[in-house]
Motif scaffolding. Structure first.
Motif, PDB file in Angstrom:
ATOM      1  N   PRO A  28      42.895  27.783  24.080  1.00  0.00           N
ATOM      2  CA  PRO A  28      42.425  28.637  25.183  1.00  0.00           C
ATOM      3  C   PRO A  28      43.207  29.938  25.291  1.00  0.00           C
ATOM      4  CG  PRO A  28      42.597  26.371  25.909  1.00  0.00           C
ATOM      5  CD  PRO A  28      43.217  26.416  24.534  1.00  0.00           C
ATOM      6  N   ILE A  29      42.493  30.976  25.738  1.00  0.00           N
ATOM      7  CA  ILE A  29      43.064  32.319  25.922  1.00  0.00           C
ATOM      8  C   ILE A  29      43.245  32.535  27.421  1.00  0.00           C
ATOM      9  CG2 ILE A  29      42.520  34.794  25.679  1.00  0.00           C
ATOM     10  CD1 ILE A  29      40.651  33.903  23.296  1.00  0.00           C
ATOM     11  N   THR A  30      44.335  33.193  27.804  1.00  0.00           N
ATOM     12  CA  THR A  30      44.529  33.556  29.216  1.00  0.00           C
ATOM     13  C   THR A  30      44.146  35.015  29.408  1.00  0.00           C
ATOM     14  OG1 THR A  30      46.331  31.982  29.475  1.00  0.00           O
ATOM     15  CG2 THR A  30      46.251  33.778  31.082  1.00  0.00           C
ATOM     16  N   MET A  31      43.292  35.280  30.407  1.00  0.00           N
ATOM     17  CA  MET A  31      42.962  36.670  30.737  1.00  0.00           C
ATOM     18  C   MET A  31      43.514  36.955  32.138  1.00  0.00           C
ATOM     19  SD  MET A  31      39.326  38.655  30.485  1.00  0.00           S
ATOM     20  CE  MET A  31      39.153  38.647  28.708  1.00  0.00           C
ATOM     21  N   ILE A  32      44.478  37.881  32.178  1.00  0.00           N
ATOM     22  CA  ILE A  32      45.131  38.203  33.452  1.00  0.00           C
ATOM     23  C   ILE A  32      44.302  39.243  34.208  1.00  0.00           C
ATOM     24  CG2 ILE A  32      47.218  39.210  34.523  1.00  0.00           C
ATOM     25  CD1 ILE A  32      48.374  36.958  33.059  1.00  0.00           C
ATOM     26  N   VAL A  33      44.085  38.955  35.486  1.00  0.00           N
ATOM     27  CA  VAL A  33      43.492  39.929  36.418  1.00  0.00           C
ATOM     28  C   VAL A  33      44.655  40.422  37.279  1.00  0.00           C
ATOM     29  CG1 VAL A  33      41.955  40.193  38.406  1.00  0.00           C
ATOM     30  CG2 VAL A  33      41.278  38.732  36.495  1.00  0.00           C
ATOM     31  N   PRO A  34      44.902  41.738  37.344  1.00  0.00           N
ATOM     32  CA  PRO A  34      46.088  42.186  38.072  1.00  0.00           C
ATOM     33  C   PRO A  34      45.873  42.345  39.583  1.00  0.00           C
ATOM     34  CG  PRO A  34      45.091  44.037  36.953  1.00  0.00           C
ATOM     35  CD  PRO A  34      44.239  42.852  36.624  1.00  0.00           C
ATOM     36  N   PHE A  35      44.898  41.617  40.129  1.00  0.00           N
ATOM     37  CA  PHE A  35      44.622  41.606  41.569  1.00  0.00           C
ATOM     38  C   PHE A  35      44.260  40.177  41.983  1.00  0.00           C
ATOM     39  CE2 PHE A  35      43.561  45.914  40.104  1.00  0.00           C
ATOM     40  CZ  PHE A  35      44.399  46.654  40.936  1.00  0.00           C
ATOM     41  N   SER A  36      44.115  39.992  43.305  1.00  0.00           N
ATOM     42  CA  SER A  36      43.850  38.649  43.844  1.00  0.00           C
ATOM     43  C   SER A  36      42.524  38.060  43.351  1.00  0.00           C
ATOM     44  CB  SER A  36      43.746  38.708  45.366  1.00  0.00           C
ATOM     45  OG  SER A  36      44.858  39.312  45.915  1.00  0.00           O
ATOM     46  N   ALA A  37      42.453  36.746  43.465  1.00  0.00           N
ATOM     47  CA  ALA A  37      41.193  36.038  43.195  1.00  0.00           C
ATOM     48  C   ALA A  37      40.164  36.444  44.242  1.00  0.00           C
ATOM     49  CB  ALA A  37      41.434  34.542  43.249  1.00  0.00           C
ATOM     50  N   GLY A  38      38.902  36.415  43.858  1.00  0.00           N
ATOM     51  CA  GLY A  38      37.823  36.671  44.804  1.00  0.00           C
ATOM     52  C   GLY A  38      37.522  38.147  45.017  1.00  0.00           C
ATOM     53  N   GLY A  39      38.256  39.048  44.372  1.00  0.00           N
ATOM     54  CA  GLY A  39      38.020  40.497  44.530  1.00  0.00           C
ATOM     55  C   GLY A  39      37.142  41.034  43.410  1.00  0.00           C
ATOM     56  N   PRO A  40      36.941  42.348  43.386  1.00  0.00           N
ATOM     57  CA  PRO A  40      36.022  42.936  42.409  1.00  0.00           C
ATOM     58  C   PRO A  40      36.449  42.791  40.955  1.00  0.00           C
ATOM     59  CG  PRO A  40      37.118  44.642  43.712  1.00  0.00           C
ATOM     60  CD  PRO A  40      37.467  43.341  44.343  1.00  0.00           C
ATOM     61  N   THR A  41      37.744  42.948  40.665  1.00  0.00           N
ATOM     62  CA  THR A  41      38.187  42.834  39.268  1.00  0.00           C
ATOM     63  C   THR A  41      38.041  41.386  38.811  1.00  0.00           C
ATOM     64  OG1 THR A  41      39.840  44.470  39.913  1.00  0.00           O
ATOM     65  CG2 THR A  41      39.992  43.612  37.685  1.00  0.00           C
ATOM     66  N   ASP A  42      38.361  40.484  39.721  1.00  0.00           N
ATOM     67  CA  ASP A  42      38.228  39.049  39.440  1.00  0.00           C
ATOM     68  C   ASP A  42      36.758  38.694  39.156  1.00  0.00           C
ATOM     69  OD1 ASP A  42      39.585  36.346  39.650  1.00  0.00           O
ATOM     70  OD2 ASP A  42      38.016  36.098  41.148  1.00  0.00           O
ATOM     71  N   THR A  43      35.853  39.229  39.960  1.00  0.00           N
ATOM     72  CA  THR A  43      34.418  38.929  39.791  1.00  0.00           C
ATOM     73  C   THR A  43      33.933  39.390  38.420  1.00  0.00           C
ATOM     74  OG1 THR A  43      34.030  39.085  42.151  1.00  0.00           O
ATOM     75  CG2 THR A  43      32.115  39.437  40.747  1.00  0.00           C
ATOM     76  N   VAL A  44      34.268  40.632  38.065  1.00  0.00           N
ATOM     77  CA  VAL A  44      33.862  41.167  36.758  1.00  0.00           C
ATOM     78  C   VAL A  44      34.475  40.319  35.638  1.00  0.00           C
ATOM     79  CG1 VAL A  44      34.266  43.141  35.201  1.00  0.00           C
ATOM     80  CG2 VAL A  44      33.408  43.528  37.527  1.00  0.00           C
ATOM     81  N   THR A  45      35.764  40.005  35.786  1.00  0.00           N
ATOM     82  CA  THR A  45      36.466  39.270  34.731  1.00  0.00           C
ATOM     83  C   THR A  45      35.845  37.897  34.506  1.00  0.00           C
ATOM     84  OG1 THR A  45      38.494  40.398  35.359  1.00  0.00           O
ATOM     85  CG2 THR A  45      38.735  38.460  33.961  1.00  0.00           C
ATOM     86  N   ARG A  46      35.567  37.177  35.601  1.00  0.00           N
ATOM     87  CA  ARG A  46      35.054  35.810  35.426  1.00  0.00           C
ATOM     88  C   ARG A  46      33.688  35.810  34.747  1.00  0.00           C
ATOM     89  NH1 ARG A  46      38.569  32.110  37.866  1.00  0.00           N
ATOM     90  NH2 ARG A  46      40.127  33.298  39.009  1.00  0.00           N
ATOM     91  N   LEU A  47      32.857  36.794  35.080  1.00  0.00           N
ATOM     92  CA  LEU A  47      31.540  36.867  34.440  1.00  0.00           C
ATOM     93  C   LEU A  47      31.676  37.150  32.941  1.00  0.00           C
ATOM     94  CD1 LEU A  47      29.602  38.874  37.173  1.00  0.00           C
ATOM     95  CD2 LEU A  47      28.983  36.615  36.295  1.00  0.00           C
ATOM     96  N   VAL A  48      32.513  38.124  32.611  1.00  0.00           N
ATOM     97  CA  VAL A  48      32.653  38.531  31.205  1.00  0.00           C
ATOM     98  C   VAL A  48      33.426  37.472  30.410  1.00  0.00           C
ATOM     99  CG1 VAL A  48      33.695  40.277  29.708  1.00  0.00           C
ATOM    100  CG2 VAL A  48      32.413  40.973  31.715  1.00  0.00           C
TER     101      VAL A  48
END
Ligand code: MLT
Length: 323
Positions: A28-48
């Motif tokens: 497995p690969i870890t993809m870091i989101v540099p902001f909290s869960a549930g925010g816009p960067t998190d939303t984009v990241t989880r979809l992609v």
């Protein structure tokens, strides 16, 4: 494990770095989101990340490392092993923090490999639901009257919500009180609850809440009205000519990650951006996937370089620095 160590290990095992890259990913690969869960960067990241993991045949685990306007998460990836198993999905802050922070524990242009652009998201001015204002013009008037009595939520210096707020305060020549969060996910919760007054955030975090009335929407920061929020005027229509900003996102790996691995990741990103679910969810949230030719290392590097040049004079003129 830095690149040399990866190579030494591969050689010791009787394999080459090419074979190492060819068999990638094997875990497995870890993809870091540099902001909290549930925010816009998190939303984009989880979809992609879901669509990329289908293509790569390995799970991509999303980890949120919020704080300091995204710089803590970016630093984590800059300092990670460059074996392809730690990635970063970051937005415009990758370029703006390079100017806003006089000191950072990484260099945006030297300490990363670039995978590709993901999407570009409009922003929208929003308020707590019970703020008795109807239009962006009302919001400007109210903000000028309230001054530091108005509580503006953001995700720290360098975040998109910080930049948009900075542009707004400069445009109306009024300082509001900023309340920083580790991401606009928790900031939005407080906005819905009335603990803060206003925010400028990406449509990927606000569209549903504007539609269901749990926050109020005022104006979008792009030149044209959005299909999914057609009642909201643009900032220019609301008397703030030239107020335009949209938030591009990209994927990065630590410097020295094997170029074969980066190519595999760029190809997986390109496939993910054609995924039906990604396209549909993005459309519902007011955005579109980046074109295939932009989901490349070269396009993302060009974007970061050019955006540093765009934002440097703006930030220098504003004279606002994090340290
Ligand atoms: C987030 O994901 O929380 C946001 O992108 C923060 C921001 O940049 O405003």
């Amino acid at each position: 494990m830095k690149k040399t160590l990866v190579l030494a290990t591969a050689l010791a095992l009787g394999t080459s770095s090419l074979a190492y890259a060819q068999s990638y990913p094997t875990k497995p690969i870890t993809m870091i989101v540099p902001f909290s869960a549930g925010g816009p960067t998190d939303t984009v990241t989880r979809l992609v990340a879901r669509a990329m993991s289908e293509e790569l045949g390995q799970q991509i685990v999303v980890e949120n490392v919020g704080g300091a306007g995204g710089t803590l998460g970016a630093a984590r990836v800059a300092q990670a092993e460059n074996d392809g198993y730690t990635l970063l999905l970051h937005h415009i802050g990758m370029a703006t923090t390079a100017v806003l922070y006089r000191e950072l524990p990484y260099n945006a242009l030297e300490d990363f490999e670039y995978v590709g652009l993901v999407t570009e998201v409009p922003m929208v001015f929003v308020s707590r639901p019970d703020l008795e204002l109807e239009t962006m013009e009302d919001l400007v008037e109210w903000a000028k009257e309230e001054g530091e009595g108005a509580l503006y939520a953001n995700a720290g210096i360098g975040a998109a919500s910080h930049l948009c707020g900075l542009m707004f305060m400069n445009a109306i020549d009024t300082q509001l009180t900023t309340i920083p969060y580790q991401g606009t996910g928790p900031a939005l919760t407080d906005l819905m609850g009335g603990q803060v007054d206003v925010m400028c955030d990406q449509t990927t975090n606000t569209t549903q809440q504007i539609r269901d009335g749990s926050i109020k929407g005022f104006a979008v920061t792009v030149p044209e009205r959005l299909d999914n929020l057609p009642d909201l005027p643009t900032m220019a229509e609301s008397g703030l000519d030239g107020f335009e900003v949209s938030i591009w996102h990209g994927i990065y790996a630590p410097a020295g990650t094997d170029s074969e691995i980066i190519s595999k990741l760029s190809e997986a990103l390109q496939t993910a951006l054609e995924d039906e679910t990604v396209i549909e969810r993005f459309a519902d949230l007011g955005t579109v996937p980046s074109p295939q030719e932009d989901a490349t290392a070269e396009a993302l590097r060009a974007k970061v370089e050019s955006e540093i040049d765009v934002w440097r004079p703006i930030i220098e003129e504003a004279g606002v620095y994090a340290n």
